[in-house]
Design an enzyme around this catalytic site. Sequence first.
Site, PDB file in Angstrom:
ATOM      1  N   HIS A  18       4.442 -10.615  -6.341  1.00 49.40           N
ATOM      2  CA  HIS A  18       3.914  -9.526  -5.517  1.00 49.40           C
ATOM      3  C   HIS A  18       2.952 -10.039  -4.457  1.00 49.40           C
ATOM      4  CE1 HIS A  18       4.926  -6.487  -8.940  1.00 49.40           C
ATOM      5  NE2 HIS A  18       5.998  -6.961  -8.323  1.00 49.40           N
ATOM      6  N   ASN A  78       0.483 -10.411 -10.488  1.00 45.03           N
ATOM      7  CA  ASN A  78      -0.908 -10.277 -10.081  1.00 45.03           C
ATOM      8  C   ASN A  78      -1.178 -10.950  -8.742  1.00 45.03           C
ATOM      9  OD1 ASN A  78      -1.283  -8.986 -12.516  1.00 45.03           O
ATOM     10  ND2 ASN A  78      -2.005 -10.818 -13.556  1.00 45.03           N
ATOM     11  N   ASP A  93      -4.516 -11.584  -7.953  1.00 45.01           N
ATOM     12  CA  ASP A  93      -5.923 -11.992  -8.068  1.00 45.01           C
ATOM     13  C   ASP A  93      -6.130 -13.483  -7.916  1.00 45.01           C
ATOM     14  OD1 ASP A  93      -4.819 -12.843 -10.450  1.00 45.01           O
ATOM     15  OD2 ASP A  93      -5.758 -11.265 -11.633  1.00 45.01           O
ATOM     16  N   PRO A 119      -9.802  -4.166 -13.380  1.00 44.42           N
ATOM     17  CA  PRO A 119      -9.136  -3.017 -14.016  1.00 44.42           C
ATOM     18  C   PRO A 119      -7.642  -3.054 -13.790  1.00 44.42           C
ATOM     19  CG  PRO A 119     -10.209  -2.334 -11.978  1.00 44.42           C
ATOM     20  CD  PRO A 119     -10.635  -3.756 -12.227  1.00 44.42           C
ATOM     21  N   ASP A 120      -6.886  -2.487 -14.764  1.00 47.57           N
ATOM     22  CA  ASP A 120      -5.461  -2.355 -14.543  1.00 47.57           C
ATOM     23  C   ASP A 120      -5.216  -1.094 -13.723  1.00 47.57           C
ATOM     24  OD1 ASP A 120      -5.454  -0.103 -16.170  1.00 47.57           O
ATOM     25  OD2 ASP A 120      -4.774  -1.171 -17.943  1.00 47.57           O
ATOM     26  N   PHE A 121      -3.968  -0.719 -13.574  1.00 47.93           N
ATOM     27  CA  PHE A 121      -3.685   0.436 -12.734  1.00 47.93           C
ATOM     28  C   PHE A 121      -3.707   1.751 -13.489  1.00 47.93           C
ATOM     29  CE2 PHE A 121      -2.077  -2.855 -10.017  1.00 47.93           C
ATOM     30  CZ  PHE A 121      -2.329  -2.369  -8.753  1.00 47.93           C
ATOM     31  N   ARG A 122      -3.164   1.759 -14.706  1.00 45.36           N
ATOM     32  CA  ARG A 122      -2.842   3.041 -15.292  1.00 45.36           C
ATOM     33  C   ARG A 122      -3.668   3.481 -16.484  1.00 45.36           C
ATOM     34  NH1 ARG A 122       2.839   0.920 -14.520  1.00 45.36           N
ATOM     35  NH2 ARG A 122       3.543   1.835 -12.567  1.00 45.36           N
TER      36      ARG A 122
END
Length: 464
Positions: free
Chosen positions: A215, A196, A198, A122-125
């Site tokens: 990040h 990302n 991941d 899932p994304d954040f927003r």
Amino acid sequence: MADPDGTGGCGAGTGPGGGAPSPSAPVGDPPTVPTVTGTHEEEAEQDAESPASDPEPGASADADMELLRTLLSRTLGLGGDKPEPVLDELSLQGVSRFLKSDRCKNVVCMVGAGISTSAGIPDFRSPGTGLYSNLQSYNLPYPEAIFEIGFFKKHPEPFFALARELYPGQFKPTVCHYFMRLLQDKGLLLRCYTQNIDTLERVAGLDPELLVEAHGTFFTSHCLRPSCRQPYGLAWMRERIFSSLVPKCEKCQGLVKPDIVFFGENLPSRFFALLESDFEKVDLLLIMGTSLQVQPFASLISRVPTNTPRLLINKEKTGQSDPLMSLMGFGGMDFDSDKAYRDVAWLGDCDSGCLALAELLGWKEDLEELVRREHAAIDAKGEDKDGADPQKHREDKDEGDPRKSLGDKVKTQRDPEKSLGNTEKTQSDPKKSLGGKAKAQNDPEKPWEGSEDPPHSTGGATQN
């Protein structure tokens, strides 16, 4: 997880250091921006060594006026000639023709959580499905706290519980990841800057030398005690996370954290070490699956030469000029004005956009075959692990776990391979992408995946 800032960010993919909102800001706005130490001290030292001399009368005013003319010329296109366009058409076709030409030798990709949502991260927003909408069971003071370094040091349990749901190694790279792999294999990829965390870029086969994980990453971990800083690998961290243990240093019993950037931490030194030279050489900037809301990552779009084309593949236009930011030297994207000359927006999900571009380049069959071959290899490797698969271990422990709902949402992913050959259903007509005027064909029965990129945990959460 995906990147937190993009529409497709720490959902589980983007790292926290890149874009979750600050506690006082509404959910969806980026948090406090990590700063780089050292820069201001160096500037201060230089200023101290070079005291200003008194200017002659009138000289200061003339210098100020010249500075203003230069600033307006560069950032607003006023008082100067517009750079010569390098695209014969502001469309996906125009970009593809440029990409096939001898003038395009160095492509830089900027990606966020939106490239990982089709992998099930899932994304954040995104309302309802984004990471920040599904953290109620963790009893947080506010959703972004789960990626704040101060909160983590006092209460690490929520983060590691979430990490168990979204840990790297449980998801396959997407069509978008493998499109970047094709760019690499064809000798065109100068660098991939990802928000990302991941690790799907690594899984897809990108050379670590061509990858900047802005990040951070789950690939390595360290003890947080400054006097220790003992390093640990992915297998060590995975074992503790899936044993529901808070990882403690074997040397000093300090808290161990994956090397992802939380809000309140500095970005990796590699990010700053490479960006200046990379963005001077870039011939084409490809921006995918990010909301371009998290600094300093978002500011990279303004570092390319003024004649470098910029292609945005995202569910919505982003990164557009803001008058105040322009005056500060951060020129944004211009898709629609009469002065637009190099920016193209393709609106839709990232996989479909990459397939559409690959088709125009004559690479579609290569891309489809690469996805099938690599996914088959990942499946075969997973079958070899059998019961030792962390995914199975997690499912066994999820019985009765109130947090299982988030894991269930991750499992209801669409197979990236199903999007192969279905570009017509989600892409805008390449001929209509001129200046970003193309309208995304949003099927109400198949809502867009997120494209935002906040902190990239292990998939994609918010897009930059």
